[in-house]
Design an enzyme around this catalytic site. Sequence first.
Site, PDB file in Angstrom:
ATOM      1  N   LYS A 257       0.836  -1.211   0.000  1.00 43.83           N
ATOM      2  CA  LYS A 257       0.000   0.000   0.000  1.00 43.83           C
ATOM      3  C   LYS A 257       0.863   1.250   0.000  1.00 43.83           C
ATOM      4  O   LYS A 257       1.847   1.311   0.746  1.00 43.83           O
ATOM      5  CB  LYS A 257      -0.808   0.065   1.305  1.00 43.83           C
ATOM      6  CG  LYS A 257      -2.168  -0.506   1.240  1.00 43.83           C
ATOM      7  CD  LYS A 257      -2.920  -0.174   2.511  1.00 43.83           C
ATOM      8  CE  LYS A 257      -4.107  -1.096   2.634  1.00 43.83           C
ATOM      9  NZ  LYS A 257      -4.823  -0.871   3.882  1.00 43.83           N
TER      10      LYS A 257
ATOM     11  N   GLY B  86      -8.157   6.075  -2.359  1.00 38.54           N
ATOM     12  CA  GLY B  86      -8.880   5.656  -3.551  1.00 38.54           C
ATOM     13  C   GLY B  86      -8.332   4.376  -4.177  1.00 38.54           C
ATOM     14  O   GLY B  86      -8.531   4.115  -5.362  1.00 38.54           O
ATOM     15  N   GLY B  87      -7.638   3.582  -3.365  1.00 41.74           N
ATOM     16  CA  GLY B  87      -7.125   2.308  -3.862  1.00 41.74           C
ATOM     17  C   GLY B  87      -5.894   2.436  -4.753  1.00 41.74           C
ATOM     18  O   GLY B  87      -5.393   1.439  -5.271  1.00 41.74           O
TER      19      GLY B  87
ATOM     20  N   HIS C   2     -15.719  -4.562   5.387  1.00 41.91           N
ATOM     21  CA  HIS C   2     -15.282  -3.194   5.687  1.00 41.91           C
ATOM     22  C   HIS C   2     -16.313  -2.583   6.627  1.00 41.91           C
ATOM     23  O   HIS C   2     -17.474  -2.414   6.268  1.00 41.91           O
ATOM     24  CB  HIS C   2     -15.186  -2.372   4.392  1.00 41.91           C
ATOM     25  CG  HIS C   2     -14.892  -0.916   4.617  1.00 41.91           C
ATOM     26  ND1 HIS C   2     -13.721  -0.316   4.223  1.00 41.91           N
ATOM     27  CD2 HIS C   2     -15.616   0.058   5.218  1.00 41.91           C
ATOM     28  CE1 HIS C   2     -13.740   0.956   4.577  1.00 41.91           C
ATOM     29  NE2 HIS C   2     -14.890   1.218   5.177  1.00 41.91           N
TER      30      HIS C   2
ATOM     31  N   GLU D 278     -11.909   3.586   9.818  1.00 42.94           N
ATOM     32  CA  GLU D 278     -12.205   2.436   8.972  1.00 42.94           C
ATOM     33  C   GLU D 278     -11.482   1.214   9.516  1.00 42.94           C
ATOM     34  O   GLU D 278     -10.300   1.283   9.877  1.00 42.94           O
ATOM     35  CB  GLU D 278     -11.746   2.708   7.533  1.00 42.94           C
ATOM     36  CG  GLU D 278     -12.513   3.847   6.881  1.00 42.94           C
ATOM     37  CD  GLU D 278     -12.281   3.956   5.378  1.00 42.94           C
ATOM     38  OE1 GLU D 278     -13.152   4.520   4.704  1.00 42.94           O
ATOM     39  OE2 GLU D 278     -11.234   3.489   4.876  1.00 42.94           O
TER      40      GLU D 278
ATOM     41  N   ARG E 287     -12.717  13.851   7.624  1.00 42.79           N
ATOM     42  CA  ARG E 287     -13.694  14.702   6.923  1.00 42.79           C
ATOM     43  C   ARG E 287     -15.045  14.022   6.964  1.00 42.79           C
ATOM     44  O   ARG E 287     -15.169  12.914   7.479  1.00 42.79           O
ATOM     45  CB  ARG E 287     -13.252  14.867   5.468  1.00 42.79           C
ATOM     46  CG  ARG E 287     -13.027  13.504   4.832  1.00 42.79           C
ATOM     47  CD  ARG E 287     -12.807  13.523   3.366  1.00 42.79           C
ATOM     48  NE  ARG E 287     -12.268  12.261   2.889  1.00 42.79           N
ATOM     49  CZ  ARG E 287     -12.957  11.164   2.666  1.00 42.79           C
ATOM     50  NH1 ARG E 287     -14.260  11.152   2.884  1.00 42.79           N
ATOM     51  NH2 ARG E 287     -12.387  10.065   2.234  1.00 42.79           N
TER      52      ARG E 287
HETATM   53  P1  ADP Z   1      -7.534   3.629   0.318  1.00 40.25           P
HETATM   54  O1  ADP Z   1      -7.117   4.672   1.299  1.00 40.25           O
HETATM   55  O2  ADP Z   1      -6.707   3.634  -0.931  1.00 40.25           O
HETATM   56  O3  ADP Z   1      -8.993   3.618   0.059  1.00 40.25           O
HETATM   57  P2  ADP Z   1      -7.693   1.550   2.335  1.00 40.25           P
HETATM   58  O4  ADP Z   1      -6.529   1.203   3.171  1.00 40.25           O
HETATM   59  O5  ADP Z   1      -8.745   2.402   2.964  1.00 40.25           O
HETATM   60  O6  ADP Z   1      -7.165   2.226   0.992  1.00 40.25           O
HETATM   61  O7  ADP Z   1      -8.371   0.230   1.793  1.00 40.25           O
HETATM   62  C1  ADP Z   1      -9.413   0.245   0.837  1.00 40.25           C
HETATM   63  C2  ADP Z   1     -10.075  -1.117   0.766  1.00 40.25           C
HETATM   64  O8  ADP Z   1      -9.116  -2.119   0.430  1.00 40.25           O
HETATM   65  C3  ADP Z   1     -10.682  -1.592   2.065  1.00 40.25           C
HETATM   66  O9  ADP Z   1     -11.981  -1.122   2.248  1.00 40.25           O
HETATM   67  C4  ADP Z   1     -10.640  -3.105   1.869  1.00 40.25           C
HETATM   68  O10 ADP Z   1     -11.690  -3.511   1.042  1.00 40.25           O
HETATM   69  C5  ADP Z   1      -9.356  -3.320   1.110  1.00 40.25           C
HETATM   70  N1  ADP Z   1      -8.217  -3.603   2.016  1.00 40.25           N
HETATM   71  C6  ADP Z   1      -7.365  -2.708   2.557  1.00 40.25           C
HETATM   72  N2  ADP Z   1      -6.426  -3.320   3.301  1.00 40.25           N
HETATM   73  C7  ADP Z   1      -6.695  -4.632   3.255  1.00 40.25           C
HETATM   74  C8  ADP Z   1      -6.068  -5.811   3.821  1.00 40.25           C
HETATM   75  N3  ADP Z   1      -4.972  -5.732   4.567  1.00 40.25           N
HETATM   76  N4  ADP Z   1      -6.616  -7.016   3.549  1.00 40.25           N
HETATM   77  C9  ADP Z   1      -7.707  -7.124   2.749  1.00 40.25           C
HETATM   78  N5  ADP Z   1      -8.330  -6.070   2.185  1.00 40.25           N
HETATM   79  C10 ADP Z   1      -7.827  -4.838   2.422  1.00 40.25           C
END
Ligand code: ADP
Length: 495
Positions: free
Chosen positions: A161, A167-168, A211, A278, A295
């Site tokens: 990550k 936003g993924g 989530h 989250e 926010r």
């Molecule tokens: P972003 O900030 O890019 O949106 P997030 O960390 O909030 O990224 O994660 C977005 C989504 O990705 C989460 O809602 C979940 O569905 C998936 N996700 C994130 N981390 C994990 C993880 N360690 N294992 C499985 N799914 C994950």
Amino acid sequence: MKKKIEKILIANRGEIALRVIKTCRDLGIKTVTLYTHEDRNLPHRFKSDEAFYLGQGTLAETYLNQEKIIEIAKSTNSTAIHPGYGFLSENTDFCKKVSDAGIIFIGPSIEAIELMGDKKTSKVKMEEIGIPLIPGYHGDNQDADFLKVEAKKIGFPVLIKATAGGGGKGMRIVENEGEFLEALSSAKREALNAFSNDKVLLEKYILNPRHIEVQLVSDGEGNHFHFFERECSIQRRYQKVVEETPSPALDDKLRAEICETAVKISKGINYIGAGTIEYILAPNNEFYFLEMNTRLQVEHPVTEMVTGFDLVELQILAAQGEAFKFSQKDISQTGHSIEVRVYAEDPDNNFLPTIGRIKSIGSSSQEGVRLDCGFSDNTEISVNYDPMIAKLIVYADERQNAIKKMDLAIDDIKFSGVKTNRDYLKRILKHEKFVEGKVDTSFIETYKKDLTKEELSDETLAAMIAGAIFSENKSLDIKTSDDDSWNHLTNFRNV
Ligand code: ADP
């Protein structure tokens, strides 16, 4: 410091600008909005007390033009700026400039945005205050071979990550050691492009999680409250599509634990204003901190529906430095609420964004239906902005009734003239796993086949024709998003 807010400049557009205007009107606060050439016919321009033209240009030259926006705020004597979500809502440079200009930024402190805006610094802080984290590595060493060794220690599958991510973007699932280095460089490339920062962290990729997030609001005097959870497991490419509350996955004990952990975070970072914690909830009911959004969230309406609180009002009160006149035990979850995000896209054609002129939005005659929409009839959807054109929200006494109500509401809200994801949303709602509440974040991927357009049988066609004749006979009075669809929200102010 207490300061009464008398006029708010809304540094945003569309549905969220209208949403803020709605509360400001209720509170007797004047509003200033901004619009571009493409947005010149959108309702947010006309519903505010003053509206300023930002010209024709890129986002950077218009809605993200910090200097220009602050200039307009000063020239209109705006006491505060509400950033909505997206755009400048988590931009610390902007917050600094706003406060330097003597204007209140409706949001948390710059320090809180900075701390929680980075996935690494926020994790370090969470460790400090004893919050459960997904097993992983979030240290400073970015050497590729070192990270590979860490990934092996965590155990595959691993998720890479971007620390500055959102936003993924900059996210890669790595199934095995052999894929690691290539995935790392592609995640880093994407992160550098999107965030000008290529730092990454590693997390264990949790299989089939849900989530779950918790809405928080802290007042101006250091009191912290949670407004229960939202489940947002129905996602496509890490973007939420359907949100609901309460989550069918939580029992009272787990709910209390998750919500209390969120409050502990809020206290631990001296948070002020609205924020969301989250979490990832694993199938064994272990939950882990994912990130905090500092926010208002897109999906905040479902929380408003079941708690009866107006979250924008609370943001404004907190920004004024006021203490809330309620306690945690005054906040309860009553009934069930679901939100679907209506996108201008074609799910049957690879989700390609669509454009066009909305002939007629339509409205629902059912009770407990709310449409948060930034468009009105005869307005144009442009490719230059987010394809999310509206949020449809329903409220019912319990989940199954909420699902049924949403199904009918989608029939009523037609957005004729533009191809949207309405049919796709209906397929999600009707899916037996969704109806049973047995969903996880891979729902859309797992049931891809079930969710694609089916060839219609003669029976289905006959039923559809009969349905169409029936709905012709119903009286459909057309309302826009700024009038009756907001009426059910009046109980916000009673607490
Ligand atoms: P972003 O900030 O890019 O949106 P997030 O960390 O909030 O990224 O994660 C977005 C989504 O990705 C989460 O809602 C979940 O569905 C998936 N996700 C994130 N981390 C994990 C993880 N360690 N294992 C499985 N799914 C994950």
